[in-house]
Design a protein around this motif. Structure first.
Motif, mmCIF file in Angstrom:
data_model
loop_
_atom_site.group_PDB
_atom_site.id
_atom_site.type_symbol
_atom_site.label_atom_id
_atom_site.label_comp_id
_atom_site.label_asym_id
_atom_site.label_seq_id
_atom_site.Cartn_x
_atom_site.Cartn_y
_atom_site.Cartn_z
ATOM 1 N N HIS A 126 -165.358 -37.865 53.429
ATOM 2 C CA HIS A 126 -165.310 -38.201 54.852
ATOM 3 C C HIS A 126 -164.763 -37.010 55.647
ATOM 4 C CE1 HIS A 126 -164.143 -40.282 58.573
ATOM 5 N NE2 HIS A 126 -164.978 -41.240 58.202
ATOM 6 N N THR A 127 -165.268 -36.853 56.872
ATOM 7 C CA THR A 127 -164.864 -35.724 57.708
ATOM 8 C C THR A 127 -163.354 -35.658 57.891
ATOM 9 O OG1 THR A 127 -166.964 -35.848 58.902
ATOM 10 C CG2 THR A 127 -165.180 -34.620 59.955
ATOM 11 N N LEU A 128 -162.716 -36.821 58.167
ATOM 12 C CA LEU A 128 -161.264 -36.837 58.372
ATOM 13 C C LEU A 128 -160.515 -36.393 57.120
ATOM 14 C CD1 LEU A 128 -160.651 -40.118 60.420
ATOM 15 C CD2 LEU A 128 -160.417 -37.757 61.218
ATOM 16 N N VAL A 129 -161.018 -36.806 55.966
ATOM 17 C CA VAL A 129 -160.375 -36.443 54.703
ATOM 18 C C VAL A 129 -160.475 -34.941 54.470
ATOM 19 C CG1 VAL A 129 -160.417 -36.771 52.197
ATOM 20 C CG2 VAL A 129 -160.772 -38.727 53.713
ATOM 21 N N LEU A 130 -161.641 -34.364 54.746
ATOM 22 C CA LEU A 130 -161.832 -32.928 54.556
ATOM 23 C C LEU A 130 -160.963 -32.128 55.528
ATOM 24 C CD1 LEU A 130 -165.712 -32.846 54.055
ATOM 25 C CD2 LEU A 130 -163.928 -32.712 52.298
ATOM 26 N N ILE A 131 -160.846 -32.626 56.772
ATOM 27 C CA ILE A 131 -159.978 -31.963 57.754
ATOM 28 C C ILE A 131 -158.526 -32.031 57.304
ATOM 29 C CG2 ILE A 131 -159.065 -32.123 60.110
ATOM 30 C CD1 ILE A 131 -161.863 -33.026 60.996
ATOM 31 N N ALA A 132 -158.121 -33.210 56.811
ATOM 32 C CA ALA A 132 -156.734 -33.386 56.361
ATOM 33 C C ALA A 132 -156.422 -32.469 55.177
ATOM 34 C CB ALA A 132 -156.490 -34.844 55.980
ATOM 35 N N LYS A 133 -157.378 -32.288 54.279
ATOM 36 C CA LYS A 133 -157.163 -31.397 53.126
ATOM 37 C C LYS A 133 -157.009 -29.956 53.598
ATOM 38 C CE LYS A 133 -159.073 -30.024 48.652
ATOM 39 N NZ LYS A 133 -160.179 -30.201 47.674
ATOM 40 N N TRP A 134 -157.886 -29.508 54.496
ATOM 41 C CA TRP A 134 -157.785 -28.154 55.043
ATOM 42 C C TRP A 134 -156.453 -27.948 55.752
ATOM 43 C CZ3 TRP A 134 -157.247 -27.177 60.302
ATOM 44 C CH2 TRP A 134 -157.288 -25.830 60.678
ATOM 45 N N GLU B 20 -153.512 -29.604 55.279
ATOM 46 C CA GLU B 20 -152.385 -29.540 54.344
ATOM 47 C C GLU B 20 -152.336 -28.191 53.628
ATOM 48 O OE1 GLU B 20 -150.911 -33.501 52.332
ATOM 49 O OE2 GLU B 20 -153.101 -33.530 52.416
ATOM 50 N N LYS B 21 -153.512 -27.694 53.267
ATOM 51 C CA LYS B 21 -153.587 -26.411 52.565
ATOM 52 C C LYS B 21 -153.119 -25.270 53.458
ATOM 53 C CE LYS B 21 -156.805 -23.760 49.686
ATOM 54 N NZ LYS B 21 -158.167 -23.741 49.122
ATOM 55 N N LEU B 22 -153.530 -25.286 54.734
ATOM 56 C CA LEU B 22 -153.183 -24.213 55.669
ATOM 57 C C LEU B 22 -151.711 -24.257 56.047
ATOM 58 C CD1 LEU B 22 -153.986 -21.902 57.611
ATOM 59 C CD2 LEU B 22 -154.501 -23.680 59.314
ATOM 60 N N TRP C 158 -149.934 -24.859 43.146
ATOM 61 C CA TRP C 158 -150.132 -23.430 42.987
ATOM 62 C C TRP C 158 -151.612 -23.088 42.773
ATOM 63 C CZ3 TRP C 158 -148.589 -19.019 44.316
ATOM 64 C CH2 TRP C 158 -149.036 -17.874 43.667
ATOM 65 N N VAL C 159 -152.280 -23.840 41.908
ATOM 66 C CA VAL C 159 -153.673 -23.531 41.572
ATOM 67 C C VAL C 159 -154.591 -23.717 42.775
ATOM 68 C CG1 VAL C 159 -155.664 -24.272 40.183
ATOM 69 C CG2 VAL C 159 -153.405 -24.031 39.117
ATOM 70 N N ASN C 160 -154.407 -24.818 43.519
ATOM 71 C CA ASN C 160 -155.350 -25.151 44.593
ATOM 72 C C ASN C 160 -154.876 -24.759 45.989
ATOM 73 O OD1 ASN C 160 -157.402 -26.418 42.958
ATOM 74 N ND2 ASN C 160 -155.966 -28.102 42.638
ATOM 75 N N PHE C 161 -153.541 -24.669 46.201
ATOM 76 C CA PHE C 161 -153.024 -24.364 47.535
ATOM 77 C C PHE C 161 -152.289 -23.033 47.592
ATOM 78 C CE2 PHE C 161 -152.595 -28.869 49.568
ATOM 79 C CZ PHE C 161 -153.900 -29.161 49.178
ATOM 80 N N LYS C 162 -152.030 -22.424 46.409
ATOM 81 C CA LYS C 162 -151.223 -21.202 46.329
ATOM 82 C C LYS C 162 -149.834 -21.412 46.955
ATOM 83 C CE LYS C 162 -154.103 -18.653 44.068
ATOM 84 N NZ LYS C 162 -154.897 -19.772 43.534
ATOM 85 N N ILE C 163 -149.273 -22.590 46.691
ATOM 86 C CA ILE C 163 -147.935 -22.943 47.165
ATOM 87 C C ILE C 163 -147.008 -23.044 45.954
ATOM 88 C CG2 ILE C 163 -146.535 -24.781 48.194
ATOM 89 C CD1 ILE C 163 -148.930 -25.419 49.997
ATOM 90 N N LYS C 164 -145.901 -22.299 45.981
ATOM 91 C CA LYS C 164 -144.915 -22.374 44.911
ATOM 92 C C LYS C 164 -143.932 -23.507 45.199
ATOM 93 C CE LYS C 164 -144.999 -17.523 43.438
ATOM 94 N NZ LYS C 164 -144.182 -16.294 43.221
ATOM 95 N N ALA C 165 -143.752 -24.377 44.246
ATOM 96 C CA ALA C 165 -142.864 -25.529 44.432
ATOM 97 C C ALA C 165 -141.928 -25.666 43.240
ATOM 98 C CB ALA C 165 -143.681 -26.808 44.610
ATOM 99 N N VAL C 166 -140.858 -26.400 43.454
ATOM 100 C CA VAL C 166 -139.893 -26.721 42.410
ATOM 101 C C VAL C 166 -139.966 -28.226 42.163
ATOM 102 C CG1 VAL C 166 -137.462 -26.736 41.770
ATOM 103 C CG2 VAL C 166 -138.384 -24.832 43.106
ATOM 104 N N THR C 167 -140.023 -28.619 40.907
ATOM 105 C CA THR C 167 -140.109 -30.037 40.581
ATOM 106 C C THR C 167 -138.736 -30.698 40.682
ATOM 107 O OG1 THR C 167 -141.932 -29.609 39.049
ATOM 108 C CG2 THR C 167 -140.809 -31.733 38.852
ATOM 109 N N LEU C 168 -138.652 -31.696 41.535
ATOM 110 C CA LEU C 168 -137.456 -32.534 41.633
ATOM 111 C C LEU C 168 -137.891 -33.957 41.331
ATOM 112 C CD1 LEU C 168 -134.453 -33.002 42.432
ATOM 113 C CD2 LEU C 168 -135.265 -33.400 44.775
ATOM 114 N N TYR C 169 -137.745 -34.354 40.076
ATOM 115 C CA TYR C 169 -138.150 -35.709 39.682
ATOM 116 C C TYR C 169 -137.333 -36.740 40.447
ATOM 117 C CZ TYR C 169 -140.915 -34.126 35.636
ATOM 118 O OH TYR C 169 -141.859 -33.547 34.823
ATOM 119 N N ASP C 170 -137.992 -37.826 40.795
ATOM 120 C CA ASP C 170 -137.244 -38.962 41.319
ATOM 121 C C ASP C 170 -136.282 -39.446 40.241
ATOM 122 O OD1 ASP C 170 -138.245 -39.315 43.944
ATOM 123 O OD2 ASP C 170 -140.089 -40.182 43.144
ATOM 124 N N LYS C 171 -135.056 -39.695 40.643
ATOM 125 C CA LYS C 171 -134.037 -40.225 39.743
ATOM 126 C C LYS C 171 -133.377 -41.415 40.432
ATOM 127 C CE LYS C 171 -134.443 -37.063 36.527
ATOM 128 N NZ LYS C 171 -134.911 -37.384 35.160
#
Length: 461
Positions: free
Chosen positions: A174-182, A184-186, A206-219
């Protein structure tokens, strides 16, 4: 004159750019020592436990926190009592019904952008803006703009992807979904730091957005723990006032009782009633990513097992939460005519929910991640209460639920029904899988939220 003006223009624009750069640098330098943090979510704060936990952790370390979002449901009392946390309400936008749906959505985003930016610019200058995603449209861009104004660093806490949540209703293409993905990535790349809830999501960012993140599991927070018997009784008596499944079938002389417990009025001692039903608990936001017809079909099979002679207890099934599909599923529940199963769908106060989980015999999770990359926080809370879980399978669930160690994973209603039969056979004996799962959870000694947060998030600040 015109030639001279054209020659001056690059110098003027260059000076303006330099001035803007210096202004932003000065703001960032000035913001660095304020000690204030804005924790923001474009959603209901009362139903955003992870963001409340962030606020409490920051307050515990002496930070002044502006907790910003909708105030539909009351946040936890620890949040309300904290001297370092100030609630900043944002008015929820409702009733926008002008023109076609696409126009309605665009208008909603524009209005929400103005609302959120206004709220972010009214607070005292923060060093950091910690933002929940989803929903990221329009909150990521607005928080980034506010960060430019204040000189604040932007931290995005990725719980899931907004575009995959939207795809449940509209479809992936859907157009809205594709816009939302673009989007979030940008805009996601403009953040200074990123947190996420699973290693699978960290890798995908990292693979799809080239964003480095740190995992903080829900506890689980410290108040998610097994509930003492006397507090169980108080909770059951409270719920019995409004919900039929908690009312007693019979009460011994000189005692007050619920369907599960009795208290002797003279001694005050509490005991579990003989022949009590098993208590099964699930929680939900009643959205498209949880198909509760799976549980209802499994309960129909459970009822059939009893009719066929299986030695299974009566069952009280409590499904907590609020959301858009609650009326739809309540309609399905009303059409069921069980003899040995009772179902109720209460909304519990924030303080009562941990007590219920700590009193239950089994938890059921029907959350299927829209992205396949996030984990259900309800299971985290259940494990904090040493409550075994049956959870529906999806891609990275194994990061939380260890099949045949702390619970069971199922793929359809038939498999869930067989698991319920196996776990509750000869209930309430202290033998079998249900008991061993609980013992495994007791000895696992998993980290609590505060310990995990101090190890992973505090160094970023």
């Amino acid at each position: 004159m015109a030639a001279a003006g054209s020659e001056l223009w690059p110098a003027v624009t260059g000076a303006m750019a330099a001035l803007l750069f210096l202004l932003l640098w000065w703001r960032r330098r000035r913001a660095g020592g304020t000690g204030r943090v804005c924790v923001a979510v474009l959603g209901d704060l009362g139903r955003s436990p992870r963001m409340q936990y962030h606020a409490l952790a920051l307050a515990r370390h002496g930070r002044e926190v502006a907790l910003l979002g909708y105030l539909q449901n009351r946040p936890h009392r620890d949040v309300l009592r904290s001297e370092n946390i100030r609630l900043v309400p944002v008015a929820e936008l409702r009733g926008l019904r002008v023109g076609p749906k696409l126009l309605q959505y665009v208008l909603k985003v524009l209005v929400q952008s103005v609302q959120l930016l206004y709220a972010l610019l009214r607070i005292e200058q923060p060093s950091y803006i910690l933002l929940q995603n989803p929903p990221g449209l329009p909150s990521i861009a607005v928080a980034w703009m506010a960060g430019l104004f204040w000189g604040s660093k932007l931290i995005i806490d990725w719980h899931n992807y907004g575009y995959t949540v939207m795809s449940l209703s509209h479809g992936r293409n859907h157009t809205l979904v594709l816009i939302a993905k673009w989007y979030e990535k940008l805009f996601g790349r403009l953040s200074d730091y990123n947190l996420c809830v699973t290693d699978a999501m960290r890798k995908d960012l990292w693979v799809n957005f080239k964003i480095k993140a740190v995992t903080l599991y829900d506890k689980p927070a410290s108040y998610f723990k097994e509930t003492p018997l006397d507090l169980q009784h108080n909770l059951y008596m409270k719920l019995a006032k409004d919900y039929e499944p908690f009312k007693p079938r019979a009460v011994s002389p000189g005692a007050e009782g619920s369907a599960f417990t009795e208290r002797d009025k003279k001694s005050g001692n509490v005991v579990k009633t003989r022949g009590r039903p098993a208590l099964l608990v699930s929680s939900t936001s009643w959205t498209e990513d949880e198909d509760f017809s799976v549980l209802l079909r499994a309960l129909e099979d459970y009822e059939r097992f009893i009719k066929e002679g299986a030695k299974l207890p009566a069952l009280v099934c409590v499904i907590t939460g609020k959301g858009p599909l609650k009326d739809y599923y309540n309609g399905l529940i009303q059409k069921l005519h069980f003899k040995h199963i009772q179902i109720c769908t209460p909304w519990l106060e924030a303080e009562d929910y941990p007590l219920l989980l700590g009193s239950a015999d089994l938890g059921v999770c029907l959350h299927k991640s829209s992205s396949g990359l996030d984990l259900p926080m309800k299971v985290v809370d259940m494990f904090g209460c040493c409550l075994p879980v049956c959870a529906i399978h999806f891609e990275c669930l194994h990061e939380l639920v260890k099949h045949n160690e702390n619970g069971l994973i199922f793929r359809d209603s038939k498999e869930l029904a067989e698991q319920l039969k196996m776990l509750f056979l000869e209930f309430p004996t202290l033998e079998g899988k249900l008991h061993s799962f609980r013992e495994n959870l007791r000895v696992s000694r998993q980290l609590r939220w505060d310990e995990s947060w101090d190890q992973i998030v505090l160094p970023l600040l």
